[in-house]
Design a protein around this motif. Structure first.
Motif, PDB file in Angstrom:
ATOM      1  N   UNK A  71       4.784  -0.959  -4.728  1.00  0.00           N
ATOM      2  CA  UNK A  71       3.718  -1.362  -5.652  1.00  0.00           C
ATOM      3  C   UNK A  71       3.105  -2.774  -4.966  1.00  0.00           C
ATOM      4  N   UNK A  72       1.913  -2.796  -5.347  1.00  0.00           N
ATOM      5  CA  UNK A  72       1.237  -4.008  -4.761  1.00  0.00           C
ATOM      6  C   UNK A  72      -0.007  -4.161  -5.811  1.00  0.00           C
ATOM      7  N   UNK A  73      -0.517  -5.371  -5.481  1.00  0.00           N
ATOM      8  CA  UNK A  73      -1.608  -5.883  -6.607  1.00  0.00           C
ATOM      9  C   UNK A  73      -2.934  -5.136  -6.372  1.00  0.00           C
ATOM     10  N   UNK A  74      -3.168  -4.585  -5.208  1.00  0.00           N
ATOM     11  CA  UNK A  74      -4.259  -3.593  -4.941  1.00  0.00           C
ATOM     12  C   UNK A  74      -3.927  -2.354  -4.354  1.00  0.00           C
ATOM     13  N   UNK A  75      -4.935  -1.261  -4.505  1.00  0.00           N
ATOM     14  CA  UNK A  75      -4.660   0.352  -4.064  1.00  0.00           C
ATOM     15  C   UNK A  75      -4.573   0.211  -2.588  1.00  0.00           C
ATOM     16  N   UNK A  76      -5.234  -0.335  -1.807  1.00  0.00           N
ATOM     17  CA  UNK A  76      -5.257  -0.348  -0.428  1.00  0.00           C
ATOM     18  C   UNK A  76      -3.869  -0.783   0.363  1.00  0.00           C
ATOM     19  N   UNK A  77      -3.349  -2.019  -0.241  1.00  0.00           N
ATOM     20  CA  UNK A  77      -2.074  -2.429   0.313  1.00  0.00           C
ATOM     21  C   UNK A  77      -1.107  -1.650  -0.223  1.00  0.00           C
ATOM     22  N   UNK A  78      -0.964  -1.017  -1.316  1.00  0.00           N
ATOM     23  CA  UNK A  78      -0.133  -0.166  -1.789  1.00  0.00           C
ATOM     24  C   UNK A  78       0.064   1.060  -0.882  1.00  0.00           C
ATOM     25  N   UNK A  79      -0.863   1.615  -0.478  1.00  0.00           N
ATOM     26  CA  UNK A  79      -0.929   2.746   0.399  1.00  0.00           C
ATOM     27  C   UNK A  79      -0.532   2.431   1.593  1.00  0.00           C
ATOM     28  N   UNK A  80      -1.025   1.260   2.392  1.00  0.00           N
ATOM     29  CA  UNK A  80      -0.548   1.105   3.636  1.00  0.00           C
ATOM     30  C   UNK A  80       0.656   0.792   3.842  1.00  0.00           C
ATOM     31  N   UNK A  81       1.391  -0.085   2.697  1.00  0.00           N
ATOM     32  CA  UNK A  81       2.541  -0.699   2.681  1.00  0.00           C
ATOM     33  C   UNK A  81       3.535   0.583   2.506  1.00  0.00           C
ATOM     34  N   UNK A  82       3.281   1.683   1.659  1.00  0.00           N
ATOM     35  CA  UNK A  82       4.257   2.839   1.450  1.00  0.00           C
ATOM     36  C   UNK A  82       4.026   3.565   2.921  1.00  0.00           C
ATOM     37  N   UNK A  83       2.880   3.841   3.469  1.00  0.00           N
ATOM     38  CA  UNK A  83       2.984   4.499   5.011  1.00  0.00           C
ATOM     39  C   UNK A  83       3.873   3.886   5.723  1.00  0.00           C
ATOM     40  N   UNK A  84       3.869   2.495   5.785  1.00  0.00           N
ATOM     41  CA  UNK A  84       4.928   1.775   6.611  1.00  0.00           C
ATOM     42  C   UNK A  84       6.348   2.059   6.231  1.00  0.00           C
ATOM     43  N   UNK A  85       6.576   1.838   5.045  1.00  0.00           N
ATOM     44  CA  UNK A  85       7.939   2.224   4.340  1.00  0.00           C
ATOM     45  C   UNK A  85       8.521   3.295   4.734  1.00  0.00           C
ATOM     46  N   UNK A  86       7.811   4.446   4.642  1.00  0.00           N
ATOM     47  CA  UNK A  86       8.083   5.814   4.815  1.00  0.00           C
ATOM     48  C   UNK A  86       8.413   5.825   6.467  1.00  0.00           C
ATOM     49  N   UNK A  87       7.751   5.666   7.180  1.00  0.00           N
ATOM     50  CA  UNK A  87       8.018   5.634   8.600  1.00  0.00           C
ATOM     51  C   UNK A  87       9.168   4.685   9.061  1.00  0.00           C
ATOM     52  N   UNK A  88       9.299   3.591   8.371  1.00  0.00           N
ATOM     53  CA  UNK A  88      10.540   2.675   8.867  1.00  0.00           C
ATOM     54  C   UNK A  88      11.779   3.363   8.336  1.00  0.00           C
ATOM     55  N   UNK A  89      11.632   3.990   6.871  1.00  0.00           N
ATOM     56  CA  UNK A  89      12.846   4.691   6.617  1.00  0.00           C
ATOM     57  C   UNK A  89      13.383   6.001   7.257  1.00  0.00           C
ATOM     58  N   UNK A  90      12.476   6.673   7.570  1.00  0.00           N
ATOM     59  CA  UNK A  90      12.615   7.656   8.143  1.00  0.00           C
ATOM     60  C   UNK A  90      13.263   7.418   9.580  1.00  0.00           C
ATOM     61  N   UNK A  91      12.629   6.496  10.392  1.00  0.00           N
ATOM     62  CA  UNK A  91      13.517   6.212  11.548  1.00  0.00           C
ATOM     63  C   UNK A  91      15.069   5.421  11.292  1.00  0.00           C
ATOM     64  N   UNK A  92      15.053   4.799  10.333  1.00  0.00           N
ATOM     65  CA  UNK A  92      16.390   4.083   9.946  1.00  0.00           C
ATOM     66  C   UNK A  92      17.396   5.307   9.586  1.00  0.00           C
ATOM     67  N   UNK A  93      16.985   6.298   8.793  1.00  0.00           N
ATOM     68  CA  UNK A  93      17.864   7.165   8.427  1.00  0.00           C
ATOM     69  C   UNK A  93      18.377   8.107   9.456  1.00  0.00           C
ATOM     70  N   UNK A  94      17.404   8.448  10.349  1.00  0.00           N
ATOM     71  CA  UNK A  94      17.886   9.471  11.465  1.00  0.00           C
ATOM     72  C   UNK A  94      18.807   8.485  12.427  1.00  0.00           C
ATOM     73  N   UNK A  95      18.594   7.208  12.677  1.00  0.00           N
ATOM     74  CA  UNK A  95      19.247   6.590  13.535  1.00  0.00           C
ATOM     75  C   UNK A  95      20.608   6.174  12.992  1.00  0.00           C
ATOM     76  N   UNK A  96      20.899   5.948  11.782  1.00  0.00           N
ATOM     77  CA  UNK A  96      21.954   5.448  11.162  1.00  0.00           C
ATOM     78  C   UNK A  96      22.886   6.517  10.450  1.00  0.00           C
ATOM     79  N   UNK A  97      22.260   7.626   9.908  1.00  0.00           N
ATOM     80  CA  UNK A  97      23.109   8.454   8.990  1.00  0.00           C
ATOM     81  C   UNK A  97      23.320   9.686   9.765  1.00  0.00           C
ATOM     82  N   UNK A  98      24.369  10.734   9.479  1.00  0.00           N
ATOM     83  CA  UNK A  98      24.502  11.944  10.268  1.00  0.00           C
ATOM     84  C   UNK A  98      23.637  12.918   9.415  1.00  0.00           C
ATOM     85  N   UNK A  99      22.347  12.893   9.532  1.00  0.00           N
ATOM     86  CA  UNK A  99      21.432  13.946   9.086  1.00  0.00           C
ATOM     87  C   UNK A  99      20.847  14.987  10.246  1.00  0.00           C
TER      88      UNK A  99
END
Length: 362
Positions: free
Chosen positions: A127-155
């Protein structure tokens, strides 16, 4: 007149009511915050959502043999959700896009059974105050989450199941994409759950305290009732010689009056009350009984049309004022009679309400 002493006296006298009014004002501020329809007050946010799909969760098979997939699947999603909101992922996103960005991992709600489901889908809301920030921040969150899960968990794999898109509908649960995100639908900000506005609490609390304090101060001045020794000195500009609470007080008063009269070479005294309710008669009787001073008379300043003439029969005056006894009009009349007579006023005897009741009982 309004001054600091007046305000302090009013607060001391009415502090319980002032506290109640202030608390009620704060409660009104809370209610106003929770029910605010003002777009400037309501915490509206643009929320972007995406989902990842997780497969193949297990532990070291050398130690545990075959793993129970149904048992471990809950761990897979729970551990992944924890990584999304960790400092490694959410912290990095907020460091880049600001503290106004919030990152959550909602669950999916089964509308038919009205219950939440935990599946292999991992939903990520930003969630962000404007649409552009919400989309960009979500893209970054998805990518960082994917990397952290693959690196940390046995998936085995972490894939993007639903791409980043602005979300509509409830902010508390994962979106139903076929309904909540129709193609070409104009995005609107989501009103998050209303919170308590500290700004409103401060404003409502200040207004409640201010109005109650100055309201009571104005009431005390306009009614001009004498309710304490401080009121006597402030309203009448005369010193309080004694408080008539006991016989000992009257004995000390008689000695003080004798000293004052001797110092100014005065020989006679008239005891005067602002009204008949002030109990000047009891004070006059006590002074006569003490045989310390020469009391020549008793005067009701507001009830005797010849009060000024009768005061002139002595060369000094002792004024008696009882708590909450005389009205503002009676006090003004008493002061006017004393000014007309021009006889020196030695001071005031203040009679508390308890002493008045005790004298009436006797």
């Amino acid at each position: 007149m309004f001054n600091f002493a007046t305000i302090c006296e009013s607060v001391k006298r009415h502090w319980i009511v002032i506290a109640i009014v202030t608390v009620l004002a704060l409660a009104a501020g809370v209610v106003s915050s929770l029910n605010s329809d003002d777009p400037d007050e309501a915490p509206t946010k643009h929320v972007a959502e995406a989902s990842l799909y997780l497969t193949g969760y297990g532990y070291d098979q050398k130690d545990s043999g075959e793993y129970n997939y149904s048992f471990s699947e809950g761990y897979m999603v729970t551990d992944s959700r924890r990584l999304v909101v960790s400092s490694e992922v959410a912290g990095a996103v907020r460091a880049k896009y600001g503290k106004d960005v919030t990152i959550t991992v909602p669950t999916w709600m089964n509308d038919e059974k009205k219950s939440e489901y935990s599946t292999r889908f991992l939903y990520i809301d930003v969630a962000a105050n404007d649409e552009e920030t919400a989309l960009a921040a979500c893209e970054m969150t998805v990518e960082l989450a994917r990397q952290a899960i693959e690196r940390t968990l046995p998936v085995e794999s972490v894939t993007l199941a639903e791409p980043v898109a602005i979300k509509t509908g409830s902010a508390d649960r994962a979106a139903n994409w076929g309904i909540d995100a129709l193609p070409g639908e104009e995005s609107t900000p989501i009103v998050a759950a209303s919170g308590i506005s500290m700004k409103k609490l401060v404003i409502f609390g200040f207004i409640g305290a201010f109005l109650s304090i100055f309201g009571f101060a104005a009431f005390d001045i306009l009614t001009r009732r004498v309710r304490s020794e401080g009121d006597v000195e402030r309203l009448l500009d005369l010193p309080v010689l004694a408080t008539a609470s006991s016989n000992e007080d009257m004995a000390r008063l008689a000695k003080s009056i004798r000293v004052l009269m001797g110092r100014s070479e005065l020989s006679s005294l008239v005891v005067a009350g602002a009204s008949a309710a002030d109990g000047a008669k009891n004070v006059e009787r006590a002074l006569v009984g003490a045989d310390e001073v020469s009391v020549t008379g008793l005067v009701d300043l507001s009830g005797d049309v010849d009060a000024a003439s009768r005061v002139l029969g002595a060369d000094s005056v002792l004024l008696v004022i009882a708590e909450n006894a005389s009205s503002s009009k009676q006090l003004e009349c008493a002061l006017k009679q004393l000014r007309i007579a021009g006889v020196p006023v030695l001071g005031v005897v203040f009679v508390p309400k308890k002493a008045r009741k005790a004298s009436r009982a006797h």
